[in-house]
Design a protein around this motif. Sequence first.
Motif, mmCIF file in Angstrom:
data_model
loop_
_atom_site.group_PDB
_atom_site.id
_atom_site.type_symbol
_atom_site.label_atom_id
_atom_site.label_comp_id
_atom_site.label_asym_id
_atom_site.label_seq_id
_atom_site.Cartn_x
_atom_site.Cartn_y
_atom_site.Cartn_z
ATOM 1 N N PHE A 39 0.813 -1.209 0.000
ATOM 2 C CA PHE A 39 0.000 0.000 0.000
ATOM 3 C C PHE A 39 0.857 1.275 0.000
ATOM 4 O O PHE A 39 0.324 2.376 -0.159
ATOM 5 C CB PHE A 39 -0.914 0.038 1.233
ATOM 6 N N ASN A 40 2.172 1.136 0.232
ATOM 7 C CA ASN A 40 3.043 2.316 0.398
ATOM 8 C C ASN A 40 2.477 3.259 1.455
ATOM 9 O O ASN A 40 2.482 4.491 1.301
ATOM 10 C CB ASN A 40 3.211 3.060 -0.934
ATOM 11 N N PHE A 41 1.991 2.663 2.542
ATOM 12 C CA PHE A 41 1.269 3.441 3.541
ATOM 13 C C PHE A 41 2.193 4.346 4.354
ATOM 14 O O PHE A 41 1.749 5.363 4.909
ATOM 15 C CB PHE A 41 0.498 2.491 4.468
ATOM 16 N N ASP A 42 3.468 4.016 4.426
ATOM 17 C CA ASP A 42 4.388 4.841 5.208
ATOM 18 C C ASP A 42 4.410 6.279 4.698
ATOM 19 O O ASP A 42 4.526 7.224 5.481
ATOM 20 C CB ASP A 42 5.798 4.235 5.161
ATOM 21 N N ASP A 43 4.264 6.445 3.378
ATOM 22 C CA ASP A 43 4.220 7.802 2.806
ATOM 23 C C ASP A 43 3.008 8.559 3.315
ATOM 24 O O ASP A 43 3.069 9.778 3.539
ATOM 25 C CB ASP A 43 4.171 7.724 1.274
ATOM 26 N N GLN A 44 1.895 7.881 3.503
ATOM 27 C CA GLN A 44 0.676 8.547 3.965
ATOM 28 C C GLN A 44 0.775 8.898 5.447
ATOM 29 O O GLN A 44 0.186 9.903 5.885
ATOM 30 C CB GLN A 44 -0.548 7.653 3.696
ATOM 31 N N ILE A 45 1.499 8.087 6.217
ATOM 32 C CA ILE A 45 1.702 8.437 7.633
ATOM 33 C C ILE A 45 2.438 9.764 7.729
ATOM 34 O O ILE A 45 2.061 10.659 8.498
ATOM 35 C CB ILE A 45 2.482 7.316 8.358
ATOM 36 N N ASP A 46 3.497 9.916 6.930
ATOM 37 C CA ASP A 46 4.239 11.188 6.916
ATOM 38 C C ASP A 46 3.335 12.345 6.506
ATOM 39 O O ASP A 46 3.379 13.428 7.099
ATOM 40 C CB ASP A 46 5.417 11.092 5.940
ATOM 41 N N ARG A 47 2.530 12.091 5.482
ATOM 42 C CA ARG A 47 1.686 13.169 4.941
ATOM 43 C C ARG A 47 0.636 13.623 5.954
ATOM 44 O O ARG A 47 0.335 14.821 6.053
ATOM 45 C CB ARG A 47 1.007 12.673 3.668
ATOM 46 N N MET A 48 0.093 12.692 6.731
ATOM 47 C CA MET A 48 -0.960 13.041 7.696
ATOM 48 C C MET A 48 -0.412 13.501 9.043
ATOM 49 O O MET A 48 -1.151 14.065 9.854
ATOM 50 C CB MET A 48 -1.894 11.838 7.912
ATOM 51 N N ASP A 49 0.873 13.234 9.293
ATOM 52 C CA ASP A 49 1.464 13.545 10.601
ATOM 53 C C ASP A 49 1.848 15.009 10.694
ATOM 54 O O ASP A 49 3.021 15.384 10.802
ATOM 55 C CB ASP A 49 2.681 12.654 10.844
#
Length: 599
Positions: free
Chosen positions: A118-128
Amino acid sequence: MTNFKQKADLIWDIAGLLRGDYKRSDYGKVILPLTVLRRLDAVLAPTKEKVLAALPRVEKMSENAKDLYLNKIAGYNFHNRSRFDFAKIVADPNNVAMNLRNYINGFSSNAREIIEYFNFDDQIDRMDDPKSDLLYQVVKAFAEMPFDDVDSMQMGYIFEELIRKFAEQSNETAGEHFTPREVIELMVNLLFNSDREIFKEGIVKTLYDPACGTGGMLSIGENHIKRLNPDAKLELFGQEINPESYAICKSDTLIKGENPSNIKFGNTFTVDGLRDEKFDYMLSNPPFGVEWKKAAKTIKAEYENLGFAGRFGAGLPRINDGSLLFLQHMISKMKPEGSRIGIVFNGSPLFTGQAGSGESNIRRWIIENDWLEAIVALPDQLFYNTGIATYIWVLNNQKDAKCRGKIQLINATGSKDEALMEEGKRDFNRFWEKMPRSLGDKRKRIPTNDDERGINYITKLYGEFEEGEFVKIFPNDYFGYWRVTVERPLRDEAGNIVTDTKGRPKPDKELRDTENIPFLREDEEGNLVPQSIEEYFEREVLPHVPDAWIDESKTKIGYEINFDKYFYEFKPLRSLDAIRADILALEESSRELERQVLQ
């Protein structure tokens, strides 16, 4: 939880938190991985503390031994050894990103790999972002969402409903659609209809989908087998090119205790992840009308270098539609002792391509090998993102005696006369019903629990193998034809035939024509009988152009299935008296309306 759509709507509501920070087309990048994570979180919750308590006992074990030991305690083929879960993550609002990553890294490697797609780590950065507090709000909303009342089948529905919504936001093409569950159930019914082996105690069978998506076909196939024979085992295999769909499918196999390594990622055409495998059953709904240009180099090389030793020996279709490539790929995975295939196509693979083309040669190969058992024409407006007509092809390389050398066509499109249905005349439509409200382009559904219509009725027609109002049965040769080139002599200004040096008439290119000559014709009693090119030519051509001849060097063999033609019903024009009566009635109605207005 019985209403999957209600649960999907609740999850979709969480996507509203992303408004302003994300484009609507990007909501899925956040919602889908968190839905998978929360689903895994809920599944592991009952044994979470036991797994944590066991950690000191596994410190000195190898990673592989740790996984096996902790998986056993967790009760699944995966586990999570992080001290965090969703509840504990949101209990520490100031460290959500760090704790969420710790939680994800705590999964066993097979589950962690799924999240990575999912490449979810990028979204964690974006939402943090402390200013928006977005990551905390979204994770908190998921932590409050109950998932302990959702089984695997319902979860499949939820994922497909979510992905459908995200696809609509992205304006994806009509080819990017999901298979309605009633269509899958019908395909499964047809696939297992005549297999008596599945009732044997302890029988093990295999099911494969080369474009498995989120795994809907695999799940329904497994459930069907379990209903028929609880002692049977169906091993599931699949491959999927979309990373999000692949991750969802693989997470489902983990939760159900199946072998996740049977689900492969990648383009089936370029990298066959299950190259050496053969399967008992195969099901698929490959994308309609999707070009294979990106994989063309690999596919053409396999076709040219391996021929029938590879997957595509029968031929290559047009570059803008890879449907028949999927079917050839599946045929290459049939077991010699018997395999069955069910695949959904639009109308193009039935007739596209004239004699000698890739499509026609593929149809010829399939039909002349007597693998095509049946084609079922489905109602239109069945799919979420396209209203086009669709067809189920059923292939079998070990047909029953009654089916050998024949192809069964079932017309399950039903009546399109809405007035008849509104009057309650159900007999005029045994195959579909209108939905209470549309889902995208899906406005119809096939009834699932009615012996007189829908899935059960279509399955009954298929099993009986008898001609009737909705069924036609033809010999294989019925679909074959010769495409011949008819020449006529070139004449000079005086009208004399121009010849070559050997005294043979030269053909006139302006008068050149082609004829498709069927292998079979109807005799005076309506029976199908073989005919030759010469016989047809003498009967149908020479009486009209006696100087014509056939250039035999250009003759080609073709196969096509013109489904609509076989079920065409001539509707006589209305009589003049009936038309006149309608006009008079309209005039009288107009006059009555005019009188009411003027009063």
